[in-house]
Design a protein around this motif. Sequence first.
Motif, PDB file in Angstrom:
ATOM      1  N   GLU A  21       5.857 -75.676 -11.014  1.00  0.00           N
ATOM      2  CA  GLU A  21       5.819 -77.028 -10.346  1.00  0.00           C
ATOM      3  C   GLU A  21       5.769 -78.128 -11.328  1.00  0.00           C
ATOM      4  O   GLU A  21       6.065 -79.300 -11.130  1.00  0.00           O
ATOM      5  N   TYR A  30      10.216 -83.442  -6.547  1.00  0.00           N
ATOM      6  CA  TYR A  30       9.264 -83.177  -5.541  1.00  0.00           C
ATOM      7  C   TYR A  30       8.420 -82.144  -5.595  1.00  0.00           C
ATOM      8  O   TYR A  30       8.801 -81.117  -6.171  1.00  0.00           O
ATOM      9  N   SER A  32       6.053 -79.635  -3.143  1.00  0.00           N
ATOM     10  CA  SER A  32       5.604 -79.572  -1.745  1.00  0.00           C
ATOM     11  C   SER A  32       4.261 -79.309  -1.342  1.00  0.00           C
ATOM     12  O   SER A  32       3.501 -78.448  -2.238  1.00  0.00           O
ATOM     13  N   TRP A  38       9.347 -75.883   0.170  1.00  0.00           N
ATOM     14  CA  TRP A  38      10.601 -76.326  -0.905  1.00  0.00           C
ATOM     15  C   TRP A  38      11.702 -75.306  -0.894  1.00  0.00           C
ATOM     16  O   TRP A  38      12.946 -75.516  -0.822  1.00  0.00           O
ATOM     17  N   GLU A  39      11.205 -73.921  -0.932  1.00  0.00           N
ATOM     18  CA  GLU A  39      12.154 -72.922  -0.851  1.00  0.00           C
ATOM     19  C   GLU A  39      12.974 -72.677   0.440  1.00  0.00           C
ATOM     20  O   GLU A  39      14.049 -72.406   0.585  1.00  0.00           O
ATOM     21  N   LEU A  64      12.246 -85.809  -2.012  1.00  0.00           N
ATOM     22  CA  LEU A  64      12.772 -84.526  -1.743  1.00  0.00           C
ATOM     23  C   LEU A  64      14.385 -84.164  -2.004  1.00  0.00           C
ATOM     24  O   LEU A  64      15.003 -83.350  -2.423  1.00  0.00           O
ATOM     25  N   SER A  67      15.366 -84.304  -5.432  1.00  0.00           N
ATOM     26  CA  SER A  67      15.147 -82.907  -6.199  1.00  0.00           C
ATOM     27  C   SER A  67      16.061 -82.042  -5.774  1.00  0.00           C
ATOM     28  O   SER A  67      16.446 -81.269  -6.637  1.00  0.00           O
ATOM     29  N   ILE A  68      16.465 -81.909  -4.472  1.00  0.00           N
ATOM     30  CA  ILE A  68      17.391 -80.939  -4.032  1.00  0.00           C
ATOM     31  C   ILE A  68      18.834 -81.170  -4.971  1.00  0.00           C
ATOM     32  O   ILE A  68      19.386 -80.443  -5.329  1.00  0.00           O
TER      33      ILE A  68
END
Length: 287
Positions: A21, A30, A32, A38-39, A64, A67-68
């Motif tokens: 992280e 991001y 979580s 996240w996963e 988020l 970040s993806i």
Amino acid sequence: MSSIIVAKQEQRQIRTYEKNEKLLIQEGGYISPIPNLWEDILIGVVLKKPILLKGPSGSGKTKLAQSISEFFQQPMHSVNCSVDLDAESLLGFKTIISKEGQTVIEFVEGPVVQAMKEGHILYIDEINMAKPETLPILHSVLDHRRMLTNPFTGEVIHAHEDFTVIAAINEGYVGTSPMNEALKNRFVSFTIPYLAGVQLREIIQNLFPQAGVSLVESIMNINEDLKKQVMNGLLSEEAASVRSLLDAMALAEHIPVRRAIQYAIAEKLDDKMEQKLVMELVDTWVK
């Protein structure tokens, strides 16, 4: 990490993800607040499911999505919804240009068309701010068909295999309306809460490494009190926004904490009583 995510990474030939992280914080990504969130979202993306992120303003929904985009090294096209959003804003528009001495009509592709063709991420922010009659044009894009007939050109567009849709909503805010069931049912939905505790402290310490211990403690204590009052219904959700808290932290490195909280959090609230309550909470920690 799920094998399906690893396999997708290999397919797209991107770098190996390290389950660390701190790495994500350093890259501005991001973190979580919920184990596996996240996963789980990444799995939804890999399975080509449209993703709906629900949560209060400042909870990190846009971060988020970014970040993806970083994780899959997939460019992102953003649509910011409002009551003025129309089909041209989504799909594109025709314009007259001069080309080789002649006047011709050319179609300028919008974010939906670009993302579909290039296999990029389409991020639709505050999707429940758009007029309900505008969004049905996306229904065939969001379901198993993953295609669109462009009403402006007649072109039939089939989405690239990596095309991804992520939408975000702030529920219950002024100017929003409930998503119609036909649209909502096309998404896999995830609730995105505010960061708290150790994770929030870690972000603050990474973003503000020069901040003193007493300043960090004051900000953390104030944040906990704000969240409690939000849960008690005495403050609006935006009072506990992580985005606003980080703004306050940035200011507090240069001006007194009280003024930093006033400018970054209290002044954003419309209700005068809520503004007063925020400052009273600050006064219990800052003398």
